[in-house]
Design an enzyme around this catalytic site. Structure first.
Site, PDB file in Angstrom:
ATOM      1  N   HIS A 306       0.854  -1.186   0.000  1.00  0.00           N
ATOM      2  CA  HIS A 306       0.000   0.000   0.000  1.00  0.00           C
ATOM      3  C   HIS A 306       0.883   1.226   0.000  1.00  0.00           C
ATOM      4  O   HIS A 306       1.952   1.222   0.618  1.00  0.00           O
ATOM      5  CB  HIS A 306      -0.907   0.021   1.247  1.00  0.00           C
ATOM      6  CG  HIS A 306      -2.054   0.956   1.105  1.00  0.00           C
ATOM      7  ND1 HIS A 306      -1.955   2.292   1.407  1.00  0.00           N
ATOM      8  CD2 HIS A 306      -3.316   0.745   0.661  1.00  0.00           C
ATOM      9  CE1 HIS A 306      -3.113   2.856   1.157  1.00  0.00           C
ATOM     10  NE2 HIS A 306      -3.961   1.957   0.697  1.00  0.00           N
ATOM     11  N   ASP A 363      -7.876  -5.541   0.224  1.00  0.00           N
ATOM     12  CA  ASP A 363      -8.354  -6.370  -0.880  1.00  0.00           C
ATOM     13  C   ASP A 363      -7.915  -7.822  -0.793  1.00  0.00           C
ATOM     14  O   ASP A 363      -8.375  -8.653  -1.569  1.00  0.00           O
ATOM     15  CB  ASP A 363      -7.857  -5.784  -2.212  1.00  0.00           C
ATOM     16  CG  ASP A 363      -8.546  -4.475  -2.529  1.00  0.00           C
ATOM     17  OD1 ASP A 363      -9.736  -4.362  -2.197  1.00  0.00           O
ATOM     18  OD2 ASP A 363      -7.908  -3.583  -3.093  1.00  0.00           O
TER      19      ASP A 363
HETATM   20  N1  CMC Z   1       4.219  -7.566  -4.733  1.00  0.00           N
HETATM   21  C1  CMC Z   1       5.562  -7.541  -4.916  1.00  0.00           C
HETATM   22  N2  CMC Z   1       6.314  -6.429  -4.823  1.00  0.00           N
HETATM   23  C2  CMC Z   1       5.681  -5.283  -4.545  1.00  0.00           C
HETATM   24  C3  CMC Z   1       4.277  -5.228  -4.332  1.00  0.00           C
HETATM   25  C4  CMC Z   1       3.556  -6.439  -4.431  1.00  0.00           C
HETATM   26  N3  CMC Z   1       2.233  -6.446  -4.248  1.00  0.00           N
HETATM   27  N4  CMC Z   1       3.910  -3.961  -4.061  1.00  0.00           N
HETATM   28  C5  CMC Z   1       5.030  -3.234  -4.108  1.00  0.00           C
HETATM   29  N5  CMC Z   1       6.106  -4.028  -4.390  1.00  0.00           N
HETATM   30  C6  CMC Z   1       7.510  -3.598  -4.472  1.00  0.00           C
HETATM   31  C7  CMC Z   1       7.779  -2.875  -5.786  1.00  0.00           C
HETATM   32  O1  CMC Z   1       8.233  -3.742  -6.782  1.00  0.00           O
HETATM   33  C8  CMC Z   1       8.811  -1.868  -5.365  1.00  0.00           C
HETATM   34  O2  CMC Z   1      10.051  -2.518  -5.321  1.00  0.00           O
HETATM   35  P1  CMC Z   1      11.411  -1.702  -5.677  1.00  0.00           P
HETATM   36  O3  CMC Z   1      11.518  -0.615  -4.664  1.00  0.00           O
HETATM   37  O4  CMC Z   1      12.481  -2.733  -5.564  1.00  0.00           O
HETATM   38  O5  CMC Z   1      11.222  -1.171  -7.078  1.00  0.00           O
HETATM   39  C9  CMC Z   1       8.457  -1.508  -3.926  1.00  0.00           C
HETATM   40  O6  CMC Z   1       7.709  -2.649  -3.425  1.00  0.00           O
HETATM   41  C10 CMC Z   1       7.571  -0.258  -3.804  1.00  0.00           C
HETATM   42  O7  CMC Z   1       6.476  -0.411  -4.706  1.00  0.00           O
HETATM   43  P2  CMC Z   1       5.791   0.804  -5.455  1.00  0.00           P
HETATM   44  O8  CMC Z   1       5.013   0.279  -6.612  1.00  0.00           O
HETATM   45  O9  CMC Z   1       6.820   1.859  -5.744  1.00  0.00           O
HETATM   46  O10 CMC Z   1       4.828   1.345  -4.313  1.00  0.00           O
HETATM   47  P3  CMC Z   1       3.555   2.238  -4.515  1.00  0.00           P
HETATM   48  O11 CMC Z   1       3.319   2.917  -3.217  1.00  0.00           O
HETATM   49  O12 CMC Z   1       3.694   3.091  -5.729  1.00  0.00           O
HETATM   50  O13 CMC Z   1       2.392   1.175  -4.837  1.00  0.00           O
HETATM   51  C11 CMC Z   1       0.593  -0.342  -4.621  1.00  0.00           C
HETATM   52  C12 CMC Z   1       1.426   0.758  -3.927  1.00  0.00           C
HETATM   53  C13 CMC Z   1      -0.624  -0.642  -3.762  1.00  0.00           C
HETATM   54  C14 CMC Z   1       0.123   0.165  -5.995  1.00  0.00           C
HETATM   55  C15 CMC Z   1       1.498  -1.602  -4.791  1.00  0.00           C
HETATM   56  O14 CMC Z   1       1.900  -2.079  -3.523  1.00  0.00           O
HETATM   57  C16 CMC Z   1       0.783  -2.704  -5.588  1.00  0.00           C
HETATM   58  O15 CMC Z   1       0.822  -2.692  -6.819  1.00  0.00           O
HETATM   59  N6  CMC Z   1       0.117  -3.677  -4.867  1.00  0.00           N
HETATM   60  C17 CMC Z   1      -0.677  -4.688  -5.527  1.00  0.00           C
HETATM   61  C18 CMC Z   1      -2.029  -4.103  -5.923  1.00  0.00           C
HETATM   62  C19 CMC Z   1      -2.951  -3.917  -4.729  1.00  0.00           C
HETATM   63  O16 CMC Z   1      -3.094  -4.808  -3.893  1.00  0.00           O
HETATM   64  N7  CMC Z   1      -3.609  -2.745  -4.700  1.00  0.00           N
HETATM   65  C20 CMC Z   1      -4.628  -2.443  -3.673  1.00  0.00           C
HETATM   66  C21 CMC Z   1      -4.242  -1.288  -2.793  1.00  0.00           C
HETATM   67  S1  CMC Z   1      -5.316  -1.167  -1.356  1.00  0.00           S
HETATM   68  C22 CMC Z   1      -6.884  -0.782  -1.983  1.00  0.00           C
HETATM   69  C23 CMC Z   1      -6.936   0.480  -2.748  1.00  0.00           C
HETATM   70  O17 CMC Z   1      -6.372   1.492  -2.362  1.00  0.00           O
HETATM   71  O18 CMC Z   1      -7.626   0.494  -3.769  1.00  0.00           O
END
Ligand code: CMC
Length: 428
Positions: A306, A363
């Site tokens: 998140h 989720d």
């Molecule tokens: N699985 C594996 N690695 C992950 C994941 C994951 N679910 N989420 C983040 N990472 C890694 C990512 O690869 C990155 O690694 P690095 O720093 O080495 O490049 C690091 O963690 C930070 O990720 P980010 O994408 O820069 O973080 P963000 O804050 O931009 O993204 C997120 C947050 C929720 C989009 C992301 O964690 C994600 O894609 N999660 C899966 C989708 C999900 O479950 N979304 C629902 C969010 S809660 C409900 C809502 O708000 O709608």
């Protein structure tokens, strides 16, 4: 407000900027004079360090795993409150008295029917259309129906539009489902609660009496509470940005629905259940954990991670216990729940997830509950949108009633060609 100052030296100018404090949470540096005085913008794609507004609705402490609505912790609201009460709280700022709650519920109930002409919109969609596509279209279409309440400068008009949106969303969502399975639409039944009514419109058929199962109604209501609002997330910011131009409120909410649909946001519940199905049995988990850690593989653990929570998502805790309650009430057992629990355990003991502070989010478990209740995966994000509508309208109202409100207009770092002369086609 604090009288602290921050200073920044840029382009040969040192600028003192006020530091503002909220009631809780990090202070913010007010950079509004930055461009005027230094000729520079700040650069923050994804808004990781930018507060876009003041808000008194919802507070999140991502490091501590705290979520408060108008100051009340989400765990307490999920346990003791109802979705109608939380909706009142978000819209009005205080918990209602029993009379206020009864009046509010009656008002919402009175708006549950859709204009009959809207049913024809559904018939324009293919039967296999994704219900989020239908919802987006139908909610946008509401702007063509309710001309009596769209003067957004009139608080009474805003109130009626807000009530209409909250009231009609379950009807719209249930109709999207009915259309996809080829069953007749079921009209609202105002004897039932907000959530009971939604269950009847979704799972009832005109040929039979429908009995709401109290445990399912309670679980569903709790799921709505957990999704009611979540600060300045992508879809809420979309609603605010769309609304900042003075756009029609129904169109603004349709914009929020479009944003919510993405798999990184509300679409993650559908993606998380599909992922669990693909994993299938616990012996296959390690393979998917390895894939999630592999930089060359785009796969992510859906329902994990998140932007704000760097500790357990408090909504996920409530969701996990709700799974057990629904399973007990419906006497079902889903092996995917075991797979999910095991996946959580393996991921949380893996240094990759610990270092990146990736925990289950709201989720991760919601799909398992919704599927036990009988919803197809394509409906999951629709349910999220239904519940989040109250947050969207509360945030939209808060923005419009702010006397200092301005149209939202981010700036950019331009990286395209510098000015050049047009070359006639014959010379290219
Ligand atoms: N699985 C594996 N690695 C992950 C994941 C994951 N679910 N989420 C983040 N990472 C890694 C990512 O690869 C990155 O690694 P690095 O720093 O080495 O490049 C690091 O963690 C930070 O990720 P980010 O994408 O820069 O973080 P963000 O804050 O931009 O993204 C997120 C947050 C929720 C989009 C992301 O964690 C994600 O894609 N999660 C899966 C989708 C999900 O479950 N979304 C629902 C969010 S809660 C409900 C809502 O708000 O709608």
């Amino acid at each position: 407000m604090s009288d602290n100052q921050a200073s920044l030296t840029a382009g040969g100018t040192t600028l003192d900027m006020p530091v503002k404090s909220g009631t809780i949470g990090p202070d913010v540096i007010d950079i509004r004079k930055l461009y005027g005085q230094t000729g520079m913008f700040t650069y923050d794609p994804g808004f990781t360090s930018t507060a876009s507004c003041d808000s008194a609705l919802t507070y999140i402490d991502g490091d501590e795993g705290v979520l408060l609505h108008r100051g009340y912790p989400i765990g307490q609201l999920a346990e003791h409150s109802s979705f109608m009460e939380v909706s009142y709280l978000l819209l009005n700022g205080e918990l209602p008295s029993s009379q206020e709650l009864a009046d509010f519920s009656r008002t919402i109930t009175r708006h549950t029917m859709l204009h009959e002409q809207l049913a024809t919109f559904y018939r324009g969609f293919r039967r296999d259309a994704h219900p989020m596509a239908i919802m987006c279209g139908v909610v946008g279409a509401l702007s063509a129906f309710y001309h009596d309440s769209t003067d957004i400068s009139d608080p009474q008009h805003r109130k009626i539009s807000s009530h209409r949106l909250i009231a009609k969303m379950p009807t719209i969502a249930a109709m999207a489902y009915k259309y996809s399975v080829g069953q007749p639409f079921v009209y609202p039944d105002n004897k039932l609660s907000y959530t009971g009514n939604f269950l009847k419109m979704t799972f009832g058929v005109p040929a039979e009496e429908y009995e709401v199962i109290p445990a399912v109604e309670k679980a569903m209501d709790r799921i709505f509470i957990l999704h009611a609002d979540h600060e300045q997330n992508a879809s809420t910011s979309t609603v605010r940005l769309a609304g900042s131009s003075g756009a029609n409120p129904f169109a603004c909410i349709a914009a929020g629905i479009a944003c919510l649909w993405g798999p990184a946001h509300g679409g993650a519940n559908e993606a998380a259940l599909n992922m669990l199905k693909e994993i299938g049995t616990p012996d296959r988990i390690q393979h998917y954990i390895d894939r999630a850690k592999d930089k060359n593989d785009p796969f992510r653990l859906m329902g994990f991670g998140h932007r704000v929570y760097k500790n357990y998502d408090p909504r996920a805790t409530v969701m996990q216990s709700t799974v057990r309650e629904v399973f007990a009430a419906l006497n079902v057992q889903d092996p995917l729940f075991e797979t999910a629990l095991r996946l959580e355990e393996i991921a949380l003991s893996d240094p990759y997830f610990a270092e990146k502070k990736l925990f289950p989010n709201v989720d991760f478990y919601s799909g398992i509950i919704l599927s036990a209740i009988g919803f197809p995966t394509t409906m999951f994000t629709v349910l999220f949108a239904l519940a989040r509508t109250v947050g969207w309208v509360a945030q939209w109202n808060e923005m419009i009633s702010d006397p200092g409100q301005k149209i939202g207009r981010p700036r950019q770092l331009y990286t395209g060609p510098t000015q050049r002369d047009y070359v006639p086609l014959s010379e290219r």
